[in-house]
Design a protein around this motif. Sequence first.
Motif, PDB file in Angstrom:
ATOM      1  N   GLN A   1       0.861  -1.181   0.000  1.00 54.68           N
ATOM      2  CA  GLN A   1       0.000   0.000   0.000  1.00 54.68           C
ATOM      3  C   GLN A   1       0.898   1.232   0.000  1.00 54.68           C
ATOM      4  O   GLN A   1       1.791   1.372   0.842  1.00 54.68           O
ATOM      5  CB  GLN A   1      -0.912   0.018   1.225  1.00 54.68           C
ATOM      6  CG  GLN A   1      -1.777   1.281   1.302  1.00 54.68           C
ATOM      7  CD  GLN A   1      -2.739   1.254   2.473  1.00 54.68           C
ATOM      8  OE1 GLN A   1      -3.469   0.290   2.665  1.00 54.68           O
ATOM      9  NE2 GLN A   1      -2.741   2.341   3.269  1.00 54.68           N
TER      10      GLN A   1
ATOM     11  N   HIS B   1      -4.229   6.851  -1.122  1.00 58.61           N
ATOM     12  CA  HIS B   1      -3.381   5.668  -1.202  1.00 58.61           C
ATOM     13  C   HIS B   1      -3.774   4.818  -2.405  1.00 58.61           C
ATOM     14  O   HIS B   1      -4.883   4.930  -2.940  1.00 58.61           O
ATOM     15  CB  HIS B   1      -3.450   4.834   0.090  1.00 58.61           C
ATOM     16  CG  HIS B   1      -4.773   4.171   0.302  1.00 58.61           C
ATOM     17  ND1 HIS B   1      -5.789   4.762   1.010  1.00 58.61           N
ATOM     18  CD2 HIS B   1      -5.243   2.964  -0.095  1.00 58.61           C
ATOM     19  CE1 HIS B   1      -6.835   3.954   1.040  1.00 58.61           C
ATOM     20  NE2 HIS B   1      -6.533   2.846   0.369  1.00 58.61           N
ATOM     21  N   TYR B   2      -2.851   3.983  -2.807  1.00 59.56           N
ATOM     22  CA  TYR B   2      -3.115   2.990  -3.852  1.00 59.56           C
ATOM     23  C   TYR B   2      -2.281   1.755  -3.550  1.00 59.56           C
ATOM     24  O   TYR B   2      -1.471   1.750  -2.615  1.00 59.56           O
ATOM     25  CB  TYR B   2      -2.792   3.549  -5.248  1.00 59.56           C
ATOM     26  CG  TYR B   2      -1.347   3.874  -5.513  1.00 59.56           C
ATOM     27  CD1 TYR B   2      -0.492   2.970  -6.160  1.00 59.56           C
ATOM     28  CD2 TYR B   2      -0.813   5.115  -5.146  1.00 59.56           C
ATOM     29  CE1 TYR B   2       0.830   3.279  -6.420  1.00 59.56           C
ATOM     30  CE2 TYR B   2       0.508   5.428  -5.401  1.00 59.56           C
ATOM     31  CZ  TYR B   2       1.327   4.506  -6.049  1.00 59.56           C
ATOM     32  OH  TYR B   2       2.650   4.826  -6.296  1.00 59.56           O
TER      33      TYR B   2
ATOM     34  N   THR C   1      -6.389   1.351  -7.365  1.00 63.18           N
ATOM     35  CA  THR C   1      -6.965   2.180  -6.320  1.00 63.18           C
ATOM     36  C   THR C   1      -8.454   2.329  -6.570  1.00 63.18           C
ATOM     37  O   THR C   1      -8.914   2.244  -7.716  1.00 63.18           O
ATOM     38  CB  THR C   1      -6.323   3.571  -6.271  1.00 63.18           C
ATOM     39  OG1 THR C   1      -6.865   4.300  -5.165  1.00 63.18           O
ATOM     40  CG2 THR C   1      -6.560   4.347  -7.558  1.00 63.18           C
TER      41      THR C   1
ATOM     42  N   TYR D   1      -9.124   7.258  -6.750  1.00 67.74           N
ATOM     43  CA  TYR D   1      -8.218   8.145  -7.506  1.00 67.74           C
ATOM     44  C   TYR D   1      -8.704   9.592  -7.346  1.00 67.74           C
ATOM     45  O   TYR D   1      -9.895   9.879  -7.475  1.00 67.74           O
ATOM     46  CB  TYR D   1      -8.209   7.748  -8.973  1.00 67.74           C
ATOM     47  CG  TYR D   1      -7.056   8.338  -9.734  1.00 67.74           C
ATOM     48  CD1 TYR D   1      -5.780   7.794  -9.632  1.00 67.74           C
ATOM     49  CD2 TYR D   1      -7.237   9.461 -10.538  1.00 67.74           C
ATOM     50  CE1 TYR D   1      -4.707   8.344 -10.321  1.00 67.74           C
ATOM     51  CE2 TYR D   1      -6.173  10.019 -11.233  1.00 67.74           C
ATOM     52  CZ  TYR D   1      -4.905   9.454 -11.113  1.00 67.74           C
ATOM     53  OH  TYR D   1      -3.841  10.017 -11.795  1.00 67.74           O
TER      54      TYR D   1
END
Length: 302
Positions: free
Chosen positions: A267, A278-279, A290, A293
């Motif tokens: 992550q 976060h992605y 994600t 976005y």
Amino acid sequence: MNLSKVATRRYQMRMAVGEDQSDGDYGVSNTGYVDEDQTDEYVASDTGYDGNMSNYLSSEPNEETNNEQYRQSYVSEDDARQAFLEYADKKCCYSTGPAKEMDNLNFQAFNTYKYCLETFTESRDCKWKCVPYSDGDVDGPENGTSPDPWKIRVDPPNLYEKDKQKVVVPHTSTVQVKTVSETSILNNYIFVFLADQNSEFPSERFNKVTGDIVLEDEQSWLSPITDFVDQSINEASQNAIYEHQNELTSCQILRQRHSIEWLPLTQVDYNWKGKNYHYFVYGKENRAYTNNYPKSCCCVLM
């Protein structure tokens, strides 16, 4: 244990190769096949081995599974940025701005393990089959006693692949002419379990990426894995092997193999224009994903 109940637990059993003739989504299929000629008279069927497990061999985990590298983030910052940029670039409604301008990157590893068991089986059934008489020799009972269905040698062309072969049972032809035809049906039953990676990442996305195989074994009869570092993998192995070897009783188990695959998952927390997002970067292919976005536009199909 009825395998139809297994679907309610976290252990999932799917037939990836072969015909699933079960009533539910999971479980052991009915391995009896219906011949193309529905008028054929059923003659015999055999249930296969008696389930003797005396030939178990242990599956020992590779020492590398305890290596610190499997608990650390797999991806570098440069690779994480590139993966996110490629992800955004492929989305028609996503601006690449956040992927290019994000800063304050922080990495959290959620690496996990996938256990896979394959059980390759054979079932046999015999039916009368009528064929035109061509005035040739007839191999009837006068030439000897017909062998038991499992005494006839039928070699599978490929392990762990579905197949169906028909052979004539010796000494079963009659003057009419009727011949007993034996059908060998090969199936491959697959059980897959993914250890909980304790994140919001959708696990089904692991299906299209690869990791590192840290354990693999193949035997006629497998013994469960009992001392892997992740206890949920041990439990999955024990349940899967028990269910395959005790529920697949209408066929003969020819071969089994199982493996544990380490799957990298990271992550990536970042900041863009004063807000935190976060992605995820997953697999050795460094795929990005994600569900939040930060900048997208409306796409209209013309």
